[in-house]
Scaffold this motif. Sequence first.
Motif, PDB file in Angstrom:
ATOM      1  N   HIS A 171     -44.694 -13.249  34.937  1.00 35.35           N
ATOM      2  CA  HIS A 171     -43.508 -12.388  34.920  1.00 35.35           C
ATOM      3  C   HIS A 171     -43.347 -11.617  33.616  1.00 35.35           C
ATOM      4  O   HIS A 171     -42.504 -10.712  33.541  1.00 35.35           O
ATOM      5  CB  HIS A 171     -42.253 -13.231  35.166  1.00 35.35           C
ATOM      6  N   VAL A 172     -44.091 -11.965  32.576  1.00 31.97           N
ATOM      7  CA  VAL A 172     -43.866 -11.329  31.271  1.00 31.97           C
ATOM      8  C   VAL A 172     -45.091 -10.571  30.784  1.00 31.97           C
ATOM      9  O   VAL A 172     -45.212 -10.278  29.604  1.00 31.97           O
ATOM     10  CB  VAL A 172     -43.422 -12.371  30.219  1.00 31.97           C
ATOM     11  N   GLY A 173     -45.991 -10.221  31.690  1.00 27.68           N
ATOM     12  CA  GLY A 173     -47.130  -9.392  31.317  1.00 27.68           C
ATOM     13  C   GLY A 173     -48.429 -10.159  31.285  1.00 27.68           C
ATOM     14  O   GLY A 173     -48.494 -11.366  31.483  1.00 27.68           O
ATOM     15  N   ALA A 174     -49.485  -9.411  31.021  1.00 30.29           N
ATOM     16  CA  ALA A 174     -50.836  -9.973  31.037  1.00 30.29           C
ATOM     17  C   ALA A 174     -50.980 -11.085  30.009  1.00 30.29           C
ATOM     18  O   ALA A 174     -50.346 -11.066  28.950  1.00 30.29           O
ATOM     19  CB  ALA A 174     -51.857  -8.879  30.766  1.00 30.29           C
ATOM     20  N   SER A 175     -51.845 -12.029  30.342  1.00 32.06           N
ATOM     21  CA  SER A 175     -52.061 -13.191  29.480  1.00 32.06           C
ATOM     22  C   SER A 175     -53.556 -13.408  29.288  1.00 32.06           C
ATOM     23  O   SER A 175     -54.325 -13.359  30.245  1.00 32.06           O
ATOM     24  CB  SER A 175     -51.429 -14.433  30.115  1.00 32.06           C
ATOM     25  N   ILE A 176     -53.961 -13.614  28.059  1.00 38.96           N
ATOM     26  CA  ILE A 176     -55.330 -13.988  27.734  1.00 38.96           C
ATOM     27  C   ILE A 176     -55.338 -15.506  27.549  1.00 38.96           C
ATOM     28  O   ILE A 176     -54.634 -16.032  26.688  1.00 38.96           O
ATOM     29  CB  ILE A 176     -55.825 -13.270  26.476  1.00 38.96           C
ATOM     30  N   LYS A 177     -56.130 -16.185  28.373  1.00 42.31           N
ATOM     31  CA  LYS A 177     -56.031 -17.644  28.462  1.00 42.31           C
ATOM     32  C   LYS A 177     -57.250 -18.319  27.838  1.00 42.31           C
ATOM     33  O   LYS A 177     -58.382 -17.869  28.033  1.00 42.31           O
ATOM     34  CB  LYS A 177     -55.879 -18.077  29.923  1.00 42.31           C
ATOM     35  N   HIS A 178     -56.994 -19.382  27.122  1.00 44.78           N
ATOM     36  CA  HIS A 178     -58.052 -20.222  26.575  1.00 44.78           C
ATOM     37  C   HIS A 178     -57.762 -21.670  26.946  1.00 44.78           C
ATOM     38  O   HIS A 178     -56.625 -22.123  26.820  1.00 44.78           O
ATOM     39  CB  HIS A 178     -58.126 -20.087  25.054  1.00 44.78           C
ATOM     40  N   ASP A 179     -58.783 -22.366  27.388  1.00 45.81           N
ATOM     41  CA  ASP A 179     -58.694 -23.779  27.748  1.00 45.81           C
ATOM     42  C   ASP A 179     -59.653 -24.517  26.830  1.00 45.81           C
ATOM     43  O   ASP A 179     -60.851 -24.547  27.065  1.00 45.81           O
ATOM     44  CB  ASP A 179     -59.084 -23.957  29.216  1.00 45.81           C
ATOM     45  N   VAL A 180     -59.134 -25.060  25.739  1.00 45.82           N
ATOM     46  CA  VAL A 180     -59.997 -25.603  24.691  1.00 45.82           C
ATOM     47  C   VAL A 180     -59.622 -27.043  24.378  1.00 45.82           C
ATOM     48  O   VAL A 180     -58.547 -27.523  24.750  1.00 45.82           O
ATOM     49  CB  VAL A 180     -59.899 -24.745  23.405  1.00 45.82           C
ATOM     50  N   ALA A 181     -60.520 -27.722  23.684  1.00 43.41           N
ATOM     51  CA  ALA A 181     -60.249 -29.092  23.248  1.00 43.41           C
ATOM     52  C   ALA A 181     -60.741 -29.266  21.820  1.00 43.41           C
ATOM     53  O   ALA A 181     -61.796 -28.738  21.444  1.00 43.41           O
ATOM     54  CB  ALA A 181     -60.940 -30.101  24.162  1.00 43.41           C
ATOM     55  N   VAL A 182     -59.961 -29.978  21.043  1.00 43.46           N
ATOM     56  CA  VAL A 182     -60.347 -30.374  19.695  1.00 43.46           C
ATOM     57  C   VAL A 182     -60.051 -31.867  19.562  1.00 43.46           C
ATOM     58  O   VAL A 182     -59.332 -32.438  20.393  1.00 43.46           O
ATOM     59  CB  VAL A 182     -59.586 -29.569  18.613  1.00 43.46           C
ATOM     60  N   PRO A 183     -60.582 -32.535  18.535  1.00 48.33           N
ATOM     61  CA  PRO A 183     -60.190 -33.926  18.335  1.00 48.33           C
ATOM     62  C   PRO A 183     -58.674 -34.053  18.252  1.00 48.33           C
ATOM     63  O   PRO A 183     -57.992 -33.170  17.708  1.00 48.33           O
ATOM     64  CB  PRO A 183     -60.860 -34.284  17.000  1.00 48.33           C
ATOM     65  N   VAL A 184     -58.137 -35.120  18.810  1.00 50.78           N
ATOM     66  CA  VAL A 184     -56.686 -35.300  18.840  1.00 50.78           C
ATOM     67  C   VAL A 184     -56.080 -35.139  17.452  1.00 50.78           C
ATOM     68  O   VAL A 184     -55.005 -34.544  17.295  1.00 50.78           O
ATOM     69  CB  VAL A 184     -56.336 -36.680  19.442  1.00 50.78           C
ATOM     70  N   SER A 185     -56.781 -35.607  16.438  1.00 47.25           N
ATOM     71  CA  SER A 185     -56.261 -35.523  15.076  1.00 47.25           C
ATOM     72  C   SER A 185     -56.126 -34.084  14.579  1.00 47.25           C
ATOM     73  O   SER A 185     -55.446 -33.839  13.575  1.00 47.25           O
ATOM     74  CB  SER A 185     -57.163 -36.304  14.117  1.00 47.25           C
ATOM     75  N   ARG A 186     -56.752 -33.105  15.303  1.00 48.29           N
ATOM     76  CA  ARG A 186     -56.726 -31.716  14.837  1.00 48.29           C
ATOM     77  C   ARG A 186     -55.890 -30.793  15.715  1.00 48.29           C
ATOM     78  O   ARG A 186     -55.839 -29.586  15.441  1.00 48.29           O
ATOM     79  CB  ARG A 186     -58.153 -31.152  14.768  1.00 48.29           C
ATOM     80  N   VAL A 187     -55.246 -31.307  16.748  1.00 54.76           N
ATOM     81  CA  VAL A 187     -54.556 -30.389  17.667  1.00 54.76           C
ATOM     82  C   VAL A 187     -53.450 -29.600  16.976  1.00 54.76           C
ATOM     83  O   VAL A 187     -53.282 -28.401  17.220  1.00 54.76           O
ATOM     84  CB  VAL A 187     -53.998 -31.115  18.917  1.00 54.76           C
ATOM     85  N   ALA A 188     -52.694 -30.230  16.101  1.00 52.91           N
ATOM     86  CA  ALA A 188     -51.620 -29.518  15.411  1.00 52.91           C
ATOM     87  C   ALA A 188     -52.188 -28.482  14.458  1.00 52.91           C
ATOM     88  O   ALA A 188     -51.676 -27.345  14.368  1.00 52.91           O
ATOM     89  CB  ALA A 188     -50.725 -30.514  14.673  1.00 52.91           C
ATOM     90  N   ASP A 189     -53.246 -28.836  13.734  1.00 56.31           N
ATOM     91  CA  ASP A 189     -53.897 -27.870  12.849  1.00 56.31           C
ATOM     92  C   ASP A 189     -54.431 -26.691  13.646  1.00 56.31           C
ATOM     93  O   ASP A 189     -54.318 -25.528  13.228  1.00 56.31           O
ATOM     94  CB  ASP A 189     -55.059 -28.525  12.099  1.00 56.31           C
ATOM     95  N   PHE A 190     -55.031 -26.981  14.805  1.00 57.22           N
ATOM     96  CA  PHE A 190     -55.573 -25.903  15.629  1.00 57.22           C
ATOM     97  C   PHE A 190     -54.475 -24.929  16.056  1.00 57.22           C
ATOM     98  O   PHE A 190     -54.623 -23.706  15.931  1.00 57.22           O
ATOM     99  CB  PHE A 190     -56.280 -26.452  16.863  1.00 57.22           C
ATOM    100  N   ILE A 191     -53.366 -25.464  16.570  1.00 58.86           N
ATOM    101  CA  ILE A 191     -52.291 -24.584  17.033  1.00 58.86           C
ATOM    102  C   ILE A 191     -51.785 -23.720  15.887  1.00 58.86           C
ATOM    103  O   ILE A 191     -51.634 -22.492  16.020  1.00 58.86           O
ATOM    104  CB  ILE A 191     -51.156 -25.412  17.656  1.00 58.86           C
ATOM    105  N   THR A 192     -51.536 -24.316  14.750  1.00 59.39           N
ATOM    106  CA  THR A 192     -51.008 -23.578  13.609  1.00 59.39           C
ATOM    107  C   THR A 192     -51.976 -22.490  13.154  1.00 59.39           C
ATOM    108  O   THR A 192     -51.585 -21.328  12.935  1.00 59.39           O
ATOM    109  CB  THR A 192     -50.726 -24.553  12.448  1.00 59.39           C
TER     110      THR A 192
END
Length: 471
Positions: free
Chosen positions: A339-360
């Motif tokens: 509903h809010v426009g086109a989206s570029i999607k990524h489905d990725v995995a990193v070690p659990v200990s790095r998920v917050a670092d990855f998002i930031t």
Amino acid sequence: MTPSAAQLDEFRAVIGAGHVLTAPDDLAPYLREDRGRWRGAAGAVLRPADTDEAARLVAICAAGRIPLVPQGGNTGLVGGGMAEGGVVISTGRMSRIRALDALNATITVEAGATLLSVQEAARGAGLLFPLSLASEGSCQIGGNLATNAGGTAVLRYGTMRDLTLGIEAVMPDGRVMDLLGGLRKDNTGYALRDLLIGSEGTLGLITAATLRLFPAPAQRATAFIAAPGPHEALALFDLMRNRCGESLSAFEYLERFGLQIVLDHLPGARDPLAEPSPSYVLAELTSPDPESDLSARFEAALAEAFERGLITDAAIGASEAQGAALWQLREAMSEMQKHVGASIKHDVAVPVSRVADFITEAVSACRAHMPGLRPCPFGHFGDGNIHFNLTRPEVMEDAEFLDHYPAFNRIVHDIVASMGGSISAEHGIGQAKRGELLRYKDPVALDLFRAVKAAIDPQGIMNPGKLIPPA
């Protein structure tokens, strides 16, 4: 290669003329992906009713070197089920629940059974099949196996590879490999079952599987929790994992932009909390023990998290209906993004200990590339799988934004690789990421991929052009 008139007649002799689809209107639903990014072409769609018919169809294809694409519910997101000529073999008619052994805690189902039908069959026996996806009403077990689907319960139960004890498949020469035994231990050579799971239809046509079942939860507690950011959410996960142990069955992360889309566009959706927050967690505890007081355990863990500054607010569903409403906020997110426009999607995995670092880091890098971008990261914090979706700036047209797909892939995937992660966590490779494997996958592993493909499918007729990049 398009099947000849004589080959079409051979197909009709096996499954009946009504199940050999050739008219453009009949073909159309099998040749387009839901997002509209991929469109296919095929000379026919073939709809076998059982394994024997499927094997005879594959044998005809092998004799005539006709490319074939196995297709289940066609809910994929990376072009893995789109044909580029040849035929599509649709498993939709192969939907039987063949057997349920409650004492062995297994269920044997055909590839065309929907995930929801398998869940319901298990529930009818007082058991649980734990795989859960937003598309469970339409996705099929064969596709779940072909992509090694994960979903929201991987934290506790694992992926489809973990949930599968046996498999049946038609190999590229038309022979049937039957490994359907429901054994927990079978040390008789190569794990061919695991080779087919995640192979995206490039090595064989999966026709049935024996799946693991579990005790059904007698108690369930669901909480929607506000957190200042992804690092606090990750610390909350660590706390809850240590305090709640195996009862922690789901831990989902989302941010305000994603939640706001759902609140704005999903009829009846309500904000569970009084004040908006930058980040949220949807967590669930389950137990087969009817005497287990999960709400008390939740409240104790959340109280500790509040004292440590990891959360700012929380709401625990007071009933099954309230818990389901909380889950709907998370499960509707991908659909509501449209509903809010086109989206570029990524489905990725990193070690659990790095998920917050990855998002930031990834959010910062993507915004630097395109001011006004609206990132929408969400996903399964407990197994390191983040759906890192990027919504176009409000002032940009969809087509212009989608032209940036390669640039955003490079930004996001380079960060994933730097953290020891994977560019595909549960959607697969398909067409979308096949070229990316050349940059990010170990070259020796790619050589072994090609060797396995050549050994099992020497004619290259099984789902050509998917998963395996050219040398």
